[in-house]
Design an enzyme around this catalytic site. Structure first.
Site, PDB file in Angstrom:
ATOM      1  N   CYS A  75      30.299 -12.428 -24.732  1.00 40.67           N
ATOM      2  CA  CYS A  75      31.854 -12.597 -25.215  1.00 40.67           C
ATOM      3  C   CYS A  75      31.999 -13.756 -24.200  1.00 40.67           C
ATOM      4  O   CYS A  75      31.806 -13.763 -22.901  1.00 40.67           O
ATOM      5  CB  CYS A  75      32.562 -11.730 -24.637  1.00 40.67           C
ATOM      6  SG  CYS A  75      34.366 -12.031 -25.047  1.00 40.67           S
ATOM      7  N   CYS A 229      37.291 -17.334 -29.803  1.00 37.07           N
ATOM      8  CA  CYS A 229      36.209 -16.749 -29.753  1.00 37.07           C
ATOM      9  C   CYS A 229      35.334 -17.628 -29.099  1.00 37.07           C
ATOM     10  O   CYS A 229      34.782 -18.399 -29.817  1.00 37.07           O
ATOM     11  CB  CYS A 229      35.623 -16.129 -31.173  1.00 37.07           C
ATOM     12  SG  CYS A 229      34.077 -15.387 -30.834  1.00 37.07           S
TER      13      CYS A 229
END
Length: 290
Positions: A75, A229
């Site tokens: 991430c 993201c």
């Protein structure tokens, strides 16, 4: 048990960050899911867990749990929040750290202006490494990239054309004319769960504004659409550069803010830069029911 946590976000992609060095953390997927629930828990796209490094030469270990309670590999926005957290908590005095993840070591760096840059490593471009099952598909070249036809059950049957990239986690990136009008909520889940992606996939929808600027929406695996993201931004820029549509560096405008991506080409690391913000700190009672 009572669990201390910090709520953070990176360009609107929000996180629960937990220090598992100073407190014991051993939860089930159902407990992670409860914590991430926006009605019954704290609420977050992902939960980030800070642990002691397991290998030599690293400063920390970094684990990531999605909104659905499943553990995932990487991430990018979370990595920036991770750096701010360990710095603010006095867990490190270094501006650059080495962090273990499920998919290898990343090296995020706190910049003098307060922004954070993460060396995300080189993208994986071979379909099998994403992983993506390309058997029997007739992909075709565009620039240095390959576009793959992906049939989905939408509007009676539709084929979308995607670039596949792994940034430690899998991404399928398509170029759209207008990202605000793209059917992200409708087709994102269909792409995420497509049988061609054995580990599921993050679905990216990219609109090219100019050679150094894109708009992006991402339907994240296990989390749904998020406001930003980091790995999705990296994957989109890699796909755009390889297709001949973009030149590094690229500004990525997401619904929650902006990120900057730099990439020198195949075999080179992708550099992700952007903000990380602490929202609040708290303590929550976690049920012992496992």
């Amino acid at each position: 048990m009572k669990l201390k946590f910090t709520k953070m976000h990176g360009a609107g992609n929000d996180f629960i960050v937990i220090d598992a060095i100073s407190q014991q953390v051993d939860f089930t997927p159902a407990q992670w899911q409860r914590l991430a629930d926006r009605r019954f828990g704290i609420g977050a796209d992902q939960i980030l867990v800070v642990e002691k490094a397991q290998g030599a030469g690293c400063d920390f270990r970094y684990r990531i749990f999605n909104h659905d309670g499943g553990e995932v590999e990487q991430c990018g926005n979370g990595a920036r929040a991770f750096v701010k957290f360990v710095t603010d908590k006095g867990l490190t005095a270094q501006s650059s750290i080495r962090v273990e993840t499920m998919k290898g070591v990343i090296t995020p760096r706190l910049e003098a202006d307060g922004s954070i840059t993460v060396d995300m490593g080189a993208p994986v471009l071979a379909p099998a490494g994403v992983p993506f099952d390309a058997s029997g598909l007739g992909g075709w070249a565009e620039g240095q990239d390959t576009l793959w036809p992906l049939p989905i059950k939408y509007q009676g049957g539709k084929t979308v054309f995607v670039s596949v990239v792994s940034m430690g986690n899998p991404h399928a990136v398509q170029v759209v004319d207008d990202v605000e009008l793209a059917p992200v909520a409708e087709t994102g889940p269909l792409i995420e769960a497509h049988a061609r992606f054995p580990n599921k996939v993050n679905a990216g929808f990219m609109q090219v504004l100019d050679r150094h600027h894109v708009k992006l929406r991402v339907y994240e695996r296990g989390a749904g659409e998020t406001l930003a993201c980091g790995t999705g931004a990296c994957a989109a820029v890699v796909a755009g550069i390889r297709r001949g549509l973009l030149d590094s560096p690229v500004r990525v405008t997401a619904r929650g803010g902006e990120l900057s991506i730099a990439w020198a080409g195949d075999g080179q690391a992708v550099m992700l830069s952007g903000p990380a913000v602490t929202v609040f700190e708290g303590e929550i009672e976690v049920s012992s029911n496992r």
